[in-house]
Design an enzyme around this catalytic site. Sequence first.
Site, PDB file in Angstrom:
ATOM      1  N   ASN A   9      54.329  46.025  39.561  1.00 60.50           N
ATOM      2  CA  ASN A   9      55.596  46.681  39.844  1.00 60.50           C
ATOM      3  C   ASN A   9      55.665  47.925  38.961  1.00 60.50           C
ATOM      4  O   ASN A   9      55.889  47.810  37.763  1.00 60.50           O
ATOM      5  CB  ASN A   9      56.755  45.716  39.535  1.00 60.50           C
ATOM      6  CG  ASN A   9      58.106  46.392  39.648  1.00 60.50           C
ATOM      7  OD1 ASN A   9      58.225  47.471  40.217  1.00 60.50           O
ATOM      8  ND2 ASN A   9      59.133  45.752  39.106  1.00 60.50           N
ATOM      9  N   TRP A  10      55.455  49.060  39.584  1.00 64.19           N
ATOM     10  CA  TRP A  10      55.387  50.301  38.792  1.00 64.19           C
ATOM     11  C   TRP A  10      56.771  50.847  38.460  1.00 64.19           C
ATOM     12  O   TRP A  10      56.896  51.857  37.787  1.00 64.19           O
ATOM     13  CB  TRP A  10      54.546  51.359  39.546  1.00 64.19           C
ATOM     14  CG  TRP A  10      53.111  50.956  39.730  1.00 64.19           C
ATOM     15  CD1 TRP A  10      52.494  49.829  39.227  1.00 64.19           C
ATOM     16  CD2 TRP A  10      52.094  51.655  40.464  1.00 64.19           C
ATOM     17  NE1 TRP A  10      51.178  49.799  39.604  1.00 64.19           N
ATOM     18  CE2 TRP A  10      50.896  50.907  40.362  1.00 64.19           C
ATOM     19  CE3 TRP A  10      52.082  52.835  41.199  1.00 64.19           C
ATOM     20  CZ2 TRP A  10      49.702  51.300  40.977  1.00 64.19           C
ATOM     21  CZ3 TRP A  10      50.894  53.243  41.809  1.00 64.19           C
ATOM     22  CH2 TRP A  10      49.719  52.483  41.694  1.00 64.19           C
ATOM     23  N   LYS A  11      57.797  50.209  38.934  1.00 64.94           N
ATOM     24  CA  LYS A  11      59.182  50.607  38.667  1.00 64.94           C
ATOM     25  C   LYS A  11      59.353  52.107  38.904  1.00 64.94           C
ATOM     26  O   LYS A  11      58.735  52.665  39.797  1.00 64.94           O
ATOM     27  CB  LYS A  11      59.588  50.192  37.248  1.00 64.94           C
ATOM     28  CG  LYS A  11      59.288  48.724  36.954  1.00 64.94           C
ATOM     29  CD  LYS A  11      59.986  48.215  35.741  1.00 64.94           C
ATOM     30  CE  LYS A  11      59.485  46.822  35.425  1.00 64.94           C
ATOM     31  NZ  LYS A  11      60.300  46.118  34.475  1.00 64.94           N
ATOM     32  N   HIS A  93      64.815  41.846  42.379  1.00 58.29           N
ATOM     33  CA  HIS A  93      64.349  42.004  41.001  1.00 58.29           C
ATOM     34  C   HIS A  93      65.566  42.005  40.069  1.00 58.29           C
ATOM     35  O   HIS A  93      66.628  42.513  40.425  1.00 58.29           O
ATOM     36  CB  HIS A  93      63.564  43.317  40.872  1.00 58.29           C
ATOM     37  CG  HIS A  93      62.842  43.430  39.570  1.00 58.29           C
ATOM     38  ND1 HIS A  93      63.479  43.784  38.396  1.00 58.29           N
ATOM     39  CD2 HIS A  93      61.542  43.216  39.248  1.00 58.29           C
ATOM     40  CE1 HIS A  93      62.581  43.790  37.416  1.00 58.29           C
ATOM     41  NE2 HIS A  93      61.403  43.442  37.904  1.00 58.29           N
ATOM     42  N   GLU A  95      66.324  43.734  37.605  1.00 57.24           N
ATOM     43  CA  GLU A  95      66.888  45.058  37.306  1.00 57.24           C
ATOM     44  C   GLU A  95      67.822  45.495  38.429  1.00 57.24           C
ATOM     45  O   GLU A  95      68.831  46.159  38.191  1.00 57.24           O
ATOM     46  CB  GLU A  95      65.752  46.068  37.087  1.00 57.24           C
ATOM     47  CG  GLU A  95      65.082  45.839  35.731  1.00 57.24           C
ATOM     48  CD  GLU A  95      63.655  46.313  35.635  1.00 57.24           C
ATOM     49  OE1 GLU A  95      63.175  47.017  36.537  1.00 57.24           O
ATOM     50  OE2 GLU A  95      62.992  45.952  34.638  1.00 57.24           O
ATOM     51  N   GLU A 165      61.008  35.149  36.943  1.00 59.24           N
ATOM     52  CA  GLU A 165      61.013  36.198  35.922  1.00 59.24           C
ATOM     53  C   GLU A 165      62.221  36.008  35.011  1.00 59.24           C
ATOM     54  O   GLU A 165      63.332  36.463  35.342  1.00 59.24           O
ATOM     55  CB  GLU A 165      61.103  37.573  36.592  1.00 59.24           C
ATOM     56  CG  GLU A 165      59.944  37.892  37.496  1.00 59.24           C
ATOM     57  CD  GLU A 165      59.686  39.389  37.541  1.00 59.24           C
ATOM     58  OE1 GLU A 165      58.579  39.791  37.172  1.00 59.24           O
ATOM     59  OE2 GLU A 165      60.594  40.136  37.915  1.00 59.24           O
ATOM     60  N   GLY A 171      60.090  43.370  30.272  1.00 53.62           N
ATOM     61  CA  GLY A 171      60.045  44.638  29.530  1.00 53.62           C
ATOM     62  C   GLY A 171      60.374  44.506  28.061  1.00 53.62           C
ATOM     63  O   GLY A 171      60.634  45.502  27.388  1.00 53.62           O
ATOM     64  N   SER A 211      56.631  40.494  30.789  1.00 53.83           N
ATOM     65  CA  SER A 211      55.747  40.924  29.696  1.00 53.83           C
ATOM     66  C   SER A 211      54.361  40.301  29.772  1.00 53.83           C
ATOM     67  O   SER A 211      53.757  39.974  28.732  1.00 53.83           O
ATOM     68  CB  SER A 211      56.404  40.652  28.332  1.00 53.83           C
ATOM     69  OG  SER A 211      57.597  41.405  28.210  1.00 53.83           O
ATOM     70  N   GLY A 232      54.899  44.262  35.225  1.00 45.52           N
ATOM     71  CA  GLY A 232      55.562  45.563  35.131  1.00 45.52           C
ATOM     72  C   GLY A 232      54.749  46.515  34.274  1.00 45.52           C
ATOM     73  O   GLY A 232      53.786  47.125  34.728  1.00 45.52           O
ATOM     74  N   GLY A 233      55.118  46.627  33.016  1.00 43.07           N
ATOM     75  CA  GLY A 233      54.517  47.616  32.112  1.00 43.07           C
ATOM     76  C   GLY A 233      53.002  47.648  32.140  1.00 43.07           C
ATOM     77  O   GLY A 233      52.396  48.722  32.219  1.00 43.07           O
TER      78      GLY A 233
HETATM   79  C1  PEP Z   1      58.706  43.249  36.220  1.00 44.91           C
HETATM   80  O1  PEP Z   1      58.967  44.427  36.392  1.00 44.91           O
HETATM   81  O2  PEP Z   1      58.857  42.458  37.150  1.00 44.91           O
HETATM   82  C2  PEP Z   1      58.185  42.810  34.942  1.00 44.91           C
HETATM   83  C3  PEP Z   1      57.891  41.554  34.787  1.00 44.91           C
HETATM   84  O3  PEP Z   1      58.066  43.764  33.962  1.00 44.91           O
HETATM   85  P1  PEP Z   1      57.241  43.598  32.583  1.00 44.91           P
HETATM   86  O4  PEP Z   1      55.898  43.038  32.928  1.00 44.91           O
HETATM   87  O5  PEP Z   1      57.177  44.977  32.024  1.00 44.91           O
HETATM   88  O6  PEP Z   1      58.018  42.646  31.719  1.00 44.91           O
END
Ligand code: PEP
Length: 250
Positions: A9-11, A93, A95, A165, A171, A211, A232-233
């Site tokens: 997930n490149w957000k 998600h 967010e 999640e 994040g 994470s 994500g990151g």
């Molecule tokens: C996500 O965006 O779904 C996520 C899990 O982000 P991260 O891996 O950065 O925590």
Amino acid sequence: MRRPLVAGNWKMHTTPQSAVELARAIVRAELPADVEIVLCPPAIAVTDVARAVVGTPVRVGAQNMHWADAGAYTGEISAPMLVGVAEVVIVGHSERRADFGETDAIVNRKLRAALAAGLTPIVCVGETEAIRDAGGARETITSQVRSALAGIDSAAAEPLVLAYEPVWAIGTGRTATPKQAAEAIGWAREALSQALDAATAQRTRILYGGSVSPGNARELLAQDGVDGALVGGASLEAADFIAIAWSAIA
Ligand code: PEP
């Protein structure tokens, strides 16, 4: 029997150009054949990234979509717009739930629209830290799964993927322990079984997200019932994302 899935997930990161470069770096690498790999760039880069991965097993997803097929919804994209470009879409998600007011009812409408369009939805569920501390994680996960699937039967839900999640792990650099991840995913599968049926719940892939990094992926993904990761990151660095994809092989 459940093929592992690792999705990035490149957000709201990358430009259309850097997204294509990142996708190219990923598809140029040796990737585990037994792991399904999905890239979810920002909406503006979905088409370009889809072109960049043509002829490879990597699939492309959107990070969000509207529940309506078309209409006066400035700034939104719909499931029929994604069809033919993306195969996957992230729905609900945390967010979007926290920052854009996506309620369980909205997640349900989006999920119905995604399934009706033939997209593979990755539906995200997970508790906040306050809820976990108060002992309410199971109830939250169960109720989010149940609400997302309201009015959807097993046959319609078939391509569904869930992602557990925990909000406190997204994040933040804090991950659920492998035991916490496996337990919560067990709760989510139980909720799926109640909302649909046991066989469908057994076939449905449930990912862990929060994470995930090359350092922690192997142990998390080795847990019973953890069928992959939503990243994500760490998905913004090709080498890290590829390492996580390899970690999904037992
Ligand atoms: C996500 O965006 O779904 C996520 C899990 O982000 P991260 O891996 O950065 O925590």
